[in-house]
Design an enzyme around this catalytic site. Structure first.
Site, PDB file in Angstrom:
ATOM      1  N   HIS A  69       0.763  -1.254   0.127  1.00 50.94           N
ATOM      2  CA  HIS A  69       0.084  -0.098  -0.041  1.00 50.94           C
ATOM      3  C   HIS A  69       0.884   1.441  -0.038  1.00 50.94           C
ATOM      4  O   HIS A  69       0.229   2.473   0.344  1.00 50.94           O
ATOM      5  CB  HIS A  69      -0.872  -0.034   1.311  1.00 50.94           C
ATOM      6  N   LYS A  85       3.081   4.350  -1.347  1.00 54.57           N
ATOM      7  CA  LYS A  85       3.108   5.144  -2.319  1.00 54.57           C
ATOM      8  C   LYS A  85       4.327   6.210  -2.282  1.00 54.57           C
ATOM      9  O   LYS A  85       4.106   7.139  -1.493  1.00 54.57           O
ATOM     10  CB  LYS A  85       1.869   6.049  -2.702  1.00 54.57           C
ATOM     11  N   ASP A 144      16.220  11.101  -9.049  1.00 56.06           N
ATOM     12  CA  ASP A 144      17.720  11.194  -8.838  1.00 56.06           C
ATOM     13  C   ASP A 144      18.276  11.056  -7.439  1.00 56.06           C
ATOM     14  O   ASP A 144      19.324  11.700  -7.302  1.00 56.06           O
ATOM     15  CB  ASP A 144      17.841  12.684  -9.250  1.00 56.06           C
ATOM     16  N   HIS A 164      -9.817  11.060   2.128  1.00 52.79           N
ATOM     17  CA  HIS A 164      -8.686   9.968   1.733  1.00 52.79           C
ATOM     18  C   HIS A 164      -7.512  10.373   2.683  1.00 52.79           C
ATOM     19  O   HIS A 164      -6.671   9.638   2.471  1.00 52.79           O
ATOM     20  CB  HIS A 164      -8.432   9.861   0.450  1.00 52.79           C
ATOM     21  N   LYS A 206      -4.627  10.643   5.638  1.00 54.17           N
ATOM     22  CA  LYS A 206      -4.385   9.736   6.499  1.00 54.17           C
ATOM     23  C   LYS A 206      -3.013  10.317   7.513  1.00 54.17           C
ATOM     24  O   LYS A 206      -2.169  10.336   7.167  1.00 54.17           O
ATOM     25  CB  LYS A 206      -3.584   8.600   6.040  1.00 54.17           C
ATOM     26  N   ASP A 214      -0.998  16.474  20.614  1.00 56.41           N
ATOM     27  CA  ASP A 214      -0.773  17.851  21.275  1.00 56.41           C
ATOM     28  C   ASP A 214       0.178  18.755  20.551  1.00 56.41           C
ATOM     29  O   ASP A 214       0.577  19.578  20.936  1.00 56.41           O
ATOM     30  CB  ASP A 214       0.236  17.311  22.399  1.00 56.41           C
TER      31      ASP A 214
END
Length: 426
Positions: free
Chosen positions: A146, A148, A153, A318, A320, A325
């Site tokens: 999962h 990404k 370079d 979508h 995440k 704090d």
């Protein structure tokens, strides 16, 4: 009567096979993985909450690549936007730039044999990650890569929630606009992203390039203190628990899917009872059948403890993230759900820079303004359709406990014949 008995017996055999396959496959998986996290390192960060801005920047950097491009995505589709992305990679390969592309076998099931052949003919080195394997076909269908990440370079890195498809640039009418968080990273920390890509490439691209010095240029330290935490199998739960246990005043969570483990749910309840302010942002519109209803039982318990839950309405949410704090935040590829917690390969970034966290919380607070509060009355008011969906979600909780049984998993089983025999189905 005989037919009915045979059918029942056949169904029971399938259930038994799924149980044995999953149990033994998971046991083997747990025996192979090890916990990894970087020490505190320093880099420079930009955050992109909008796909159009992200991909304008990302495609520009791809086009400027001078030496090598290494890309790992969970999803690449076969739409116009995906073809634009793949065309850039083919153009760079034609220029003599080394291009390696690694895609999850099931997440990118729309990538056809013809598309892969075209990439390879253009000089792109291509492989599918997490193909299905014997003897644990069902379990391997559940374990997805999962992550990404992109490295250009060896100097510029990208990490976050966006994949490649038209919905990510607001071209899908149902899920538009798409809200997500993606990082652009420079500085010494890009070296770790490069090594993580090459570890996955070694397994699925069948080349060991970790000792290749040209992929690891000497990079200066950046300003932002952070750590990378790659996880799989069962390591993410401990990381999230550690974050929540550090909270003294506030916890903010953003996730498209909220299906926590028992330990995480209890830790959040305990934090709420200690007076810690907890805010959770989830989508108002779901992108998968029953996944929203599966979250309602957890959200009910948290709402009873005074937790604030917001359903994002300005498109599909979508993103995440976890913010503790205003002192530490977590951004990456992992959802706050059991699949990410216990199965998937994920990679998250823990950031300890107050200025950056201030930017992120500003984005989160804007997202809350674009949300509606979810209340106990909303979930407890009689609603026949919702109740039916919740009961169905509960009836298939066996599969949720197995960290989710998705349409993509079913599609993956279609690929199992070639994958199991070691054939790379291009």
């Amino acid at each position: 009567m005989n037919f009915a008995l045979i059918l029942i017996g056949f169904i029971l055999l399938i259930i038994l096979w799924l149980f044995i396959d999953f149990t033994l496959g998971r046991k083997k998986h747990l025996s192979l993985v090890r916990k990894i996290e970087t020490p505190i390192i320093h880099g420079n960060f930009d955050i992109f909450p909008h796909g159009k801005e992200l991909f304008a920047d990302y495609f520009d950097e791809l086009k400027k690549a001078e030496k090598h491009i290494h890309v790992l995505f969970y999803i690449v589709k076969a739409d116009t936007f995906s073809h634009e992305f793949l065309h850039i990679l083919k153009e760079k390969a034609a220029e003599g730039i080394e291009v390696r592309l690694l895609l999850d076998r099931i997440g990118s099931y729309r990538v056809t044999t013809q598309m892969v052949r075209s990439l390879r003919e253009a000089g792109v080195r291509f492989a599918f990650s997490n193909t299905l394997k014997l003897p644990f076909l069902f379990y391997s269908s559940q374990v997805r890569n999962h992550r990404k990440i992109s490295i250009i370079d060896g100097k510029i890195g990208y990490l976050g929630g966006f994949n490649i498809g038209k919905e990510y640039i607001d071209a899908d009418q149902v899920l538009s606009p798409w809200r997500d968080y993606h990082l652009k990273i420079t500085g010494e920390s890009v070296t770790f992203l490069q090594s993580e890509f090459l570890i996955d490439w070694r397994e699925y691209g069948q080349e060991d390039l970790l000792g290749t010095s040209r992929y690891f240029p000497k990079l200066a330290k950046g300003r932002v203190r952070h750590q990378f935490v790659p996880t799989e199998a069962n390591h993410l739960e401990a990381s999230f628990l550690n974050l929540i246990q550090k909270a003294t005043t506030s916890i903010m969570i953003g996730s498209p899917y909220f299906i926590p483990s028992k330990k995480l749910l209890q830790e959040l309840i305990q934090a709420a009872r200690q007076g810690i302010e907890i805010s959770i942002v989830v989508p108002y519109t779901a992108d998968h059948m029953l996944v929203q209803e599966a979250s309602f039982s957890y959200l009910r318990r948290l709402l009873k403890e005074g937790v604030q839950v917001y359903q994002y309405k300005n498109g599909f949410y979508h993103a995440k993230t976890i913010v503790i704090d205003d002192k530490v935040c977590d951004i990456g590829t992992a959802n706050f759900d059991k699949r990410s917690l216990f199965l998937n390969k994920e990679i998250n970034c823990l950031i300890y820079d107050r200025e950056f966290i201030g930017r992120l919380t500003g984005v989160l607070r804007r997202d809350i303004l674009d949300s509606r509060p979810l209340t106990l009355d909303d979930l407890n008011t009689p609603n026949f359709l919702r109740s039916c969906k919740e009961k169905i979600a509960g009836a298939i909780s066996f599969f949720y406990k197995m960290k989710g049984f998705t349409r993509e998993s079913l599609i993956g089983l279609v690929f199992s014949k070639n994958s199991a025999t070691g054939v790379n189905e291009q």
